[in-house]
Design a protein around this motif. Structure first.
Motif, short mmCIF file in Angstrom:
data_model
loop_
_atom_site.label_atom_id
_atom_site.label_comp_id
_atom_site.label_asym_id
_atom_site.label_seq_id
_atom_site.Cartn_x
_atom_site.Cartn_y
_atom_site.Cartn_z
N LEU A 14 0.85 -1.18 0.00
CA LEU A 14 0.00 0.00 0.00
C LEU A 14 0.89 1.23 0.00
O LEU A 14 1.89 1.30 0.72
CB LEU A 14 -0.91 0.02 1.23
N ASN A 15 0.55 2.21 -0.81
CA ASN A 15 1.26 3.48 -0.88
C ASN A 15 0.54 4.45 0.06
O ASN A 15 -0.67 4.61 -0.02
CB ASN A 15 1.24 4.00 -2.31
N VAL A 16 1.29 5.08 0.95
CA VAL A 16 0.73 6.02 1.93
C VAL A 16 1.32 7.39 1.63
O VAL A 16 2.53 7.55 1.54
CB VAL A 16 1.08 5.58 3.37
N TYR A 17 0.46 8.37 1.49
CA TYR A 17 0.91 9.72 1.14
C TYR A 17 -0.13 10.73 1.62
O TYR A 17 -1.17 10.37 2.17
CB TYR A 17 1.13 9.85 -0.36
N HIS A 18 0.14 11.99 1.44
CA HIS A 18 -0.86 13.01 1.76
C HIS A 18 -1.04 13.92 0.56
O HIS A 18 -0.19 14.01 -0.32
CB HIS A 18 -0.47 13.81 3.01
N ARG A 19 -2.19 14.57 0.54
CA ARG A 19 -2.45 15.52 -0.54
C ARG A 19 -3.35 16.62 -0.01
O ARG A 19 -3.91 16.53 1.07
CB ARG A 19 -3.07 14.83 -1.75
N HIS A 20 -3.43 17.66 -0.80
CA HIS A 20 -4.29 18.81 -0.48
C HIS A 20 -5.58 18.68 -1.29
O HIS A 20 -5.56 18.23 -2.43
CB HIS A 20 -3.62 20.12 -0.86
N ILE A 21 -6.67 19.08 -0.70
CA ILE A 21 -7.94 19.15 -1.42
C ILE A 21 -8.36 20.61 -1.40
O ILE A 21 -8.44 21.23 -0.34
CB ILE A 21 -9.01 18.26 -0.78
N THR A 22 -8.61 21.15 -2.55
CA THR A 22 -8.93 22.59 -2.65
C THR A 22 -10.32 22.78 -3.24
O THR A 22 -10.49 23.43 -4.25
CB THR A 22 -7.88 23.32 -3.48
N ASP A 23 -11.30 22.21 -2.59
CA ASP A 23 -12.69 22.34 -3.02
C ASP A 23 -13.30 23.55 -2.33
O ASP A 23 -13.68 23.49 -1.17
CB ASP A 23 -13.46 21.07 -2.66
N ASP A 24 -13.36 24.68 -3.03
CA ASP A 24 -13.87 25.92 -2.43
C ASP A 24 -15.35 25.85 -2.08
O ASP A 24 -15.85 26.67 -1.32
CB ASP A 24 -13.63 27.10 -3.38
N SER A 25 -16.08 24.88 -2.60
CA SER A 25 -17.51 24.80 -2.31
C SER A 25 -17.78 24.17 -0.94
O SER A 25 -18.90 24.24 -0.45
CB SER A 25 -18.23 24.00 -3.39
N ASP A 26 -16.79 23.56 -0.32
CA ASP A 26 -16.98 22.91 0.98
C ASP A 26 -16.13 23.62 2.02
O ASP A 26 -14.91 23.66 1.90
CB ASP A 26 -16.59 21.44 0.87
N PRO A 27 -16.75 24.21 3.06
CA PRO A 27 -15.98 24.99 4.05
C PRO A 27 -14.88 24.21 4.78
O PRO A 27 -13.91 24.81 5.22
CB PRO A 27 -17.04 25.45 5.05
N LYS A 28 -14.99 22.90 4.90
CA LYS A 28 -13.95 22.16 5.61
C LYS A 28 -12.64 22.11 4.84
O LYS A 28 -11.61 21.74 5.39
CB LYS A 28 -14.43 20.76 5.97
N TYR A 29 -12.64 22.50 3.56
CA TYR A 29 -11.42 22.51 2.74
C TYR A 29 -10.86 23.92 2.55
O TYR A 29 -9.98 24.12 1.74
CB TYR A 29 -11.68 21.89 1.37
N LYS A 30 -11.33 24.88 3.29
CA LYS A 30 -10.89 26.26 3.10
C LYS A 30 -9.42 26.46 3.48
O LYS A 30 -8.75 27.30 2.93
CB LYS A 30 -11.76 27.23 3.93
N ASP A 31 -8.92 25.70 4.45
CA ASP A 31 -7.53 25.83 4.86
C ASP A 31 -6.63 25.20 3.81
O ASP A 31 -6.56 23.99 3.68
CB ASP A 31 -7.33 25.16 6.22
N ARG A 32 -5.93 26.01 3.06
CA ARG A 32 -5.08 25.52 1.97
C ARG A 32 -3.92 24.67 2.48
O ARG A 32 -3.28 23.98 1.72
CB ARG A 32 -4.53 26.69 1.15
N ASN A 33 -3.61 24.77 3.77
CA ASN A 33 -2.52 23.98 4.34
C ASN A 33 -2.99 22.63 4.86
O ASN A 33 -2.16 21.83 5.30
CB ASN A 33 -1.83 24.76 5.46
#
Length: 70
Positions: A14-33
């Protein structure tokens, strides 16, 4: 950066990594970090090289099989 896990009982990597989600329509993704952990199945070609890993948003494990939730 990423890493991998070998699941010996299933003979699976299994590959384990992290990524950013930048969905401006959902408030929980507002933090770009904000980073979200991802775990995806790794497969190898006939020469033992890692095939490109398909980034998924959700998957499940049932009866010894992994499947992507569409």
């Amino acid at each position: 950066h990423n890493g991998y896990i070998y699941v010996e009982d299933l003979d699976m990597y299994l590959n384990v990594y992290h990524r950013h989600i930048t969905d401006d329509s959902d408030p929980k993704y507002k933090d770009r970090n904000a980073r979200f952990i991802c775990i995806d199945h790794m497969e190898f070609d006939e020469n033992g090289k890692i095939k490109p890993v398909k980034m998924t948003s959700e998957w499940k494990y049932e009866n010894g099989e992994i499947s992507v939730v569409e």
